[in-house]
Design a protein around this motif. Sequence first.
Motif, short mmCIF file in Angstrom:
data_model
loop_
_atom_site.label_atom_id
_atom_site.label_comp_id
_atom_site.label_asym_id
_atom_site.label_seq_id
_atom_site.Cartn_x
_atom_site.Cartn_y
_atom_site.Cartn_z
N LYS A 214 -3.69 -8.82 6.53
CA LYS A 214 -4.93 -8.29 5.97
C LYS A 214 -5.88 -9.43 5.56
N SER B 51 -4.24 -2.66 0.94
CA SER B 51 -3.03 -3.36 1.40
C SER B 51 -3.30 -4.86 1.40
N TRP C 136 0.86 -1.20 0.00
CA TRP C 136 0.00 0.00 0.00
C TRP C 136 0.89 1.23 0.00
N THR C 137 1.95 1.18 0.80
CA THR C 137 2.80 2.36 1.02
C THR C 137 3.42 2.84 -0.29
N ASP D 248 -7.38 5.66 1.91
CA ASP D 248 -6.59 4.61 2.55
C ASP D 248 -7.56 3.49 2.91
N HIS E 207 -7.65 -1.47 4.97
CA HIS E 207 -8.41 -2.46 5.75
C HIS E 207 -9.71 -2.87 5.08
C1 PLP Z 1 -4.39 2.02 7.83
C2 PLP Z 1 -3.18 1.50 7.11
N1 PLP Z 1 -2.68 2.19 6.09
C3 PLP Z 1 -1.60 1.77 5.41
C4 PLP Z 1 -0.95 0.61 5.76
C5 PLP Z 1 0.29 0.22 5.02
O1 PLP Z 1 0.11 -0.95 4.25
P1 PLP Z 1 1.36 -1.74 3.65
O2 PLP Z 1 1.99 -2.49 4.76
O3 PLP Z 1 0.76 -2.64 2.59
O4 PLP Z 1 2.27 -0.73 3.05
C6 PLP Z 1 -1.42 -0.15 6.82
C7 PLP Z 1 -0.73 -1.39 7.20
O5 PLP Z 1 -1.01 -2.06 8.13
C8 PLP Z 1 -2.56 0.30 7.52
O6 PLP Z 1 -3.03 -0.39 8.57
#
Ligand code: PLP
Length: 413
Positions: free
Chosen positions: A204, A199, A61-62, A175, A178
């Motif tokens: 997840k 993500s 996601w990041t 975002d 979840h």
């Molecule tokens: C609310 C939220 N945003 C973003 C992320 C980041 O996701 P990723 O680990 O796939 O980069 C998470 C990860 O747990 C998250 O809980």
Amino acid sequence: MFDSSKRQIGFAPPSIDNECIAAVERVLRSGWITSGPELKAFENDLETYLKSPRVLCFSSWTTACELALRWFGVGPGDDVLIPAMTYAATANIVLHCGARPVMVDIDPIERVVTLEKLQAAWTPQTKAVMPVDLGGWPVDYKAIGNWLNSAPIRERFQATSAVQETFGRPLFISDAAHSFGAHIENMPVGTQADITGFSFHAVKNLTTAEGGALSFSLPSSLDLEQTTAWFRSMSLHGQSKSALEKTQSGTWQYDVVEAGYKCNMTDIQAAIGRSQLRNYPDHLNRRKEIAAQYTKALETVPWCTLPVLKDATRESAYHLFSIRINRFQSAQRDALMARLKEDGIATNVHFIPLPLLSLHRNRGEHMRHYPESEACFNEQLSLPIHLHLDDEDVTWIVERLCYHVGELMTPHA
Ligand SMILES: Cc1ncc(COP(=O)(O)O)c(C=O)c1O
């Protein structure tokens, strides 16, 4: 009678079945293991599931959402509205771009940001609005989308990039880390914002071990093919061709016009994701059943506030089952978690609000500006909700939870 003393209940172990293992083995033996045909097939499957015009997958996601902010031209001097109650990643990507994460307090009942709170934080420097569907509960996408499209916002928007000129308003990027599988008016979350970021991290609902996806629902003034070609290329160093395309005879030459990143998803990850997606409706139903069992057991317990999981138009993805223990302080919650751990029950907290983290404290943030996030943090406890739980496990968790909360609430001489 089951032997409760032997139970070990993890917080969010992944569900990897034989079909998933076979899918990974097939890719491993195929002769192509990085981004290739399996990834393309996963993206197509996601488009079908989400009813989305275009989905692209990335390494997380990041990386995916940071790329989206950069595509929009978010940079120094810009603000991005985010909730104070979220995971660190939501703010980190804004800081990576050199912009300012502007935090907004959450609603105490829904535990997500509301339109009113976003409106109060908006300024002409706001280039993007990035709410979080905490625990899988969707924000009010329609209200936020309508507001961002309204004349007063458009009139005051100061575009500083070509993409921003085309938009004529801030980017609505969700975002949805979840909320894969959440629904609004019977439509999956994924097409209500301009860009929705999911993500597929190991904990997840749907996982590829690590991974993420963007679902695009862009204004018609933007060329979807051209835009998504940019994202694809920028996930591979800005190359005009993927590794697979380069191996195909006669087409090895490539160009790089922009310094891209390296954040593609591999075919191995995509194989895990495709297998998970095939079974996802069943997985979601099981999560829903567990949530219903918790709800039934806890809805009349006076110290407990349950999460909102469904209303007239929205339904959660049941990613988390986060209760609030009314008037608890964080130290009491931590003691409760330790006692549950001794019983073999893993629990979690979502999240430490951003202003409590050193990074943001040192940026001048203070918890006193976010009273609802603070109260939620003190009282919050996420109970296990996953496919390894049976009904007896849930009964056991509730029993131990109620016992320990009772103990912790009783003043001892
Ligand atoms: C609310 C939220 N945003 C973003 C992320 C980041 O996701 P990723 O680990 O796939 O980069 C998470 C990860 O747990 C998250 O809980």
